[in-house]
Design an enzyme around this catalytic site. Structure first.
Site, PDB file in Angstrom:
ATOM      1  N   HIS A   1       0.821  -1.236   0.000  1.00 30.21           N
ATOM      2  CA  HIS A   1       0.000   0.000   0.000  1.00 30.21           C
ATOM      3  C   HIS A   1       0.842   1.268   0.000  1.00 30.21           C
ATOM      4  O   HIS A   1       0.850   2.026   0.971  1.00 30.21           O
ATOM      5  CB  HIS A   1      -0.952   0.040   1.208  1.00 30.21           C
TER       6      HIS A   1
ATOM      7  N   ARG B   1      -7.196   4.345   1.092  1.00 27.38           N
ATOM      8  CA  ARG B   1      -6.466   3.127   1.487  1.00 27.38           C
ATOM      9  C   ARG B   1      -5.223   2.946   0.622  1.00 27.38           C
ATOM     10  O   ARG B   1      -4.101   2.970   1.112  1.00 27.38           O
ATOM     11  CB  ARG B   1      -7.383   1.908   1.372  1.00 27.38           C
TER      12      ARG B   1
ATOM     13  N   GLY C   1      -9.722  -1.712  -2.304  1.00 22.77           N
ATOM     14  CA  GLY C   1     -10.342  -2.052  -1.033  1.00 22.77           C
ATOM     15  C   GLY C   1      -9.579  -3.189  -0.369  1.00 22.77           C
ATOM     16  O   GLY C   1      -8.555  -3.660  -0.875  1.00 22.77           O
TER      17      GLY C   1
ATOM     18  N   GLU D   1     -12.862   0.866  -5.096  1.00 19.93           N
ATOM     19  CA  GLU D   1     -13.667   2.075  -5.320  1.00 19.93           C
ATOM     20  C   GLU D   1     -13.261   2.841  -6.577  1.00 19.93           C
ATOM     21  O   GLU D   1     -12.091   2.870  -6.958  1.00 19.93           O
ATOM     22  CB  GLU D   1     -13.518   3.023  -4.119  1.00 19.93           C
TER      23      GLU D   1
ATOM     24  N   TYR E   1     -12.640  10.257   2.431  1.00 15.64           N
ATOM     25  CA  TYR E   1     -13.104   9.107   1.627  1.00 15.64           C
ATOM     26  C   TYR E   1     -13.325   7.860   2.478  1.00 15.64           C
ATOM     27  O   TYR E   1     -13.558   6.780   1.940  1.00 15.64           O
ATOM     28  CB  TYR E   1     -12.166   8.897   0.421  1.00 15.64           C
TER      29      TYR E   1
HETATM   30 CA   LIG Z   1     -13.955   5.169   0.415  1.00 10.52          CA
END
Ligand SMILES: [Ca+2]
Ligand SMILES: [Ca+2]
Length: 463
Positions: free
Chosen positions: A148, A210, A229, A235, A245
């Site tokens: 990430h 994220r 996600g 998303e 968000y």
């Molecule tokens: Ca979101």
């Protein structure tokens, strides 16, 4: 009789040699051309103002490919500085919008910081026509991790750098306004904070992300992003200044009691669409060209495939105002993980970079072009200016490599490499050489011809 048999065999070989992969839309036929094979995990590919495709390899190189000839040159190597195990690496790249007068290239990469930690760095380089020089660090020491790390870059319409960052596996950072992780950052090209940011002392433009991997403008200059996600709720978002968000408190739309409470208290912006289970949505590219009229005004989204292994390019239909997503069509589901897309502004052809079948990547990766072919006119088919010709291909007993333009490929050597990276044959090539392919197992290979200047590649099939 013998004469006829020979013609039949020749015709068969010729038909196979010119067998081409095509996709038929309503009125447009798209034709495949693999312009590079053996690429080492391409992450960003973009069309430069110099009519070359620029791409990053996660391992730490920046390369530039002439899409007409397939000639690849390396313009920067940071492999000694870049940490590229698992997800980190040299990732995002963008060129300055006024590249001809201001030839700056912006990069994001991960590096080892101290004994165990990883950092993320935004840096600019100057293009001198041959290589990237004069690095200037714009932002340093953003925490990074094995997963990430965001890193998608885009220039905003008002000349600022936009950069996504990931939550580095620590979701709470995404709601922490003292952390640059899990955010979309807005940065002056010299690395300073724009005074018209939501907080004039902070790079943060939006938060609660994220791991956003796609970022582009669409109709009416709306800014869109895609975001991974966890197990569910990938998303597709519209980015608005200062908005939350939701991550890690909200996944996808606000539809559980806890989420609804959080969303009401924090003015959370819900996505336009979500995908569950996650398919690992990646690059976004707005297609606004007449070359493929069926896709004009639609959003192309590279999809890695996720645990459900559904890699593809999704073509997302938007409402006229761009505020809602109205449909999704799927293409190119047989290339493995698709990381990134760019568009040829002259022909409307698309290019995409593959990352193999397995997470985080497997080789050999390719850069594939699909160009629109007008059926009634051969004039619209781009001339193949490949630097090498491989014939016959598919091959059985032997094949030959012919250099079609020896200016770029003098003193060249060749390798025949299978899709697991094993070199089966090699030698030098001057104008033309014939290679015995007897003993090579049936399957997919590529031929790599290189000299001191660069590399060109062609897929080879052994039957
Ligand atoms: Ca979101
Ligand atoms: Ca939800």
């Amino acid at each position: 009789m013998r004469h006829i048999v020979s013609i039949c065999i020749l015709t068969l070989i010729c038909q196979q040699a010119i067998a081409q992969t095509t996709i038929t839309l309503d009125s447009t036929i798209l034709q495949e051309r693999v312009i590079a094979v053996g690429v080492n995990v391409p992450w960003e590919i973009l069309w430069g103002q110099d009519d070359h495709i620029w791409f990053t390899e996660k391992i730490g190189t920046v390369k530039r490919i002439d899409p007409l000839t397939g000639f690849v040159t390396e313009v920067l190597s940071l492999t000694n500085d870049v940490e590229s195990d698992a997800e980190p690496g040299l990732l995002g790249m963008v060129l300055h919008p006024d590249f001809e007068n201001n030839p700056k290239v912006y990069l994001v990469y991960n590096y080892v910081q101290g004994a165990f930690d990883l950092g993320e760095r935004l840096v600019s380089y100057t293009w001198n026509g041959t290589e990237l020089i004069d690095p200037v660090t714009l932002i340093d020491d953003i925490p990074a991790a094995g997963i990430h790390n965001g890193s998608r870059l885009l220039f905003s319409k008002d000349g600022k750098l936009l950069m996504t960052t990931g939550d580095v596996g620590s979701g709470n950072l995404s709601q922490d306004m003292t952390s640059l992780n899990g955010k979309l950052l807005r940065i002056n090209p010299d690395g300073s904070v724009p005074t018209d940011n939501p907080d004039p002392t902070s790079y943060i433009y939006s938060y609660g992300h994220r791991n956003s991997q796609g970022l582009t403008y669409g109709p009416n200059d709306i800014l869109y992003s895609s975001e991974h996600g966890a197990q569910s709720s990938d998303e597709f978002n519209i980015i608005e200044a200062g908005r939350n968000y939701g991550w890690p408190n909200v996944q996808g739309e606000c539809n559980t009691t806890t989420e609804i409470n959080f969303c009401n208290a924090n003015n959370v912006r819900e996505p336009l669409a979500e995908w569950s289970p996650c398919v690992a949505v990646n690059d976004l590219t707005y297609y606004n060209h007449d070359g493929i009229p069926e896709w004009k005004g639609k959003m192309l989204m590279a999809v890695l495939g996720g645990f459900v292994k559904q890699p593809r390019i999704s073509v997302l239909s938007l409402s006229e105002d761009g505020l809602t997503m109205e449909g999704e069509e799927e293409f190119f589901d047989n290339y493995g993980r698709i990381r990134d897309i760019c568009v040829n502004p002259h022909t409307g052809a698309i290019y995409f970079a593959t990352n193999g079948d397995f997470y985080p990547s497997s080789g050999p990766n390719t850069i594939v072009e699909y160009f629109p072919q007008v059926i009634s006119s051969s004039e619209d088919i781009p001339e193949d200016k490949s630097l090498i010709k491989v014939y016959p291909n598919p091959a059985r007993q032997n094949t030959s490599i012919t250099l079609t333009a020896d200016a770029s490929m003098v003193n060249a050597s060749y390798e025949v490499i299978n899709y697991n990276g094993k070199v089966w044959a090699n030698g030098s090539v001057n104008k033309s050489t014939t290679i015995s392919t007897q003993g090579l197992p049936v399957g997919n290979y590529y031929i790599k011809v290189s000299n001191a200047q660069g590399v060109t590649t062609k897929k080879l099939i052994i039957q």
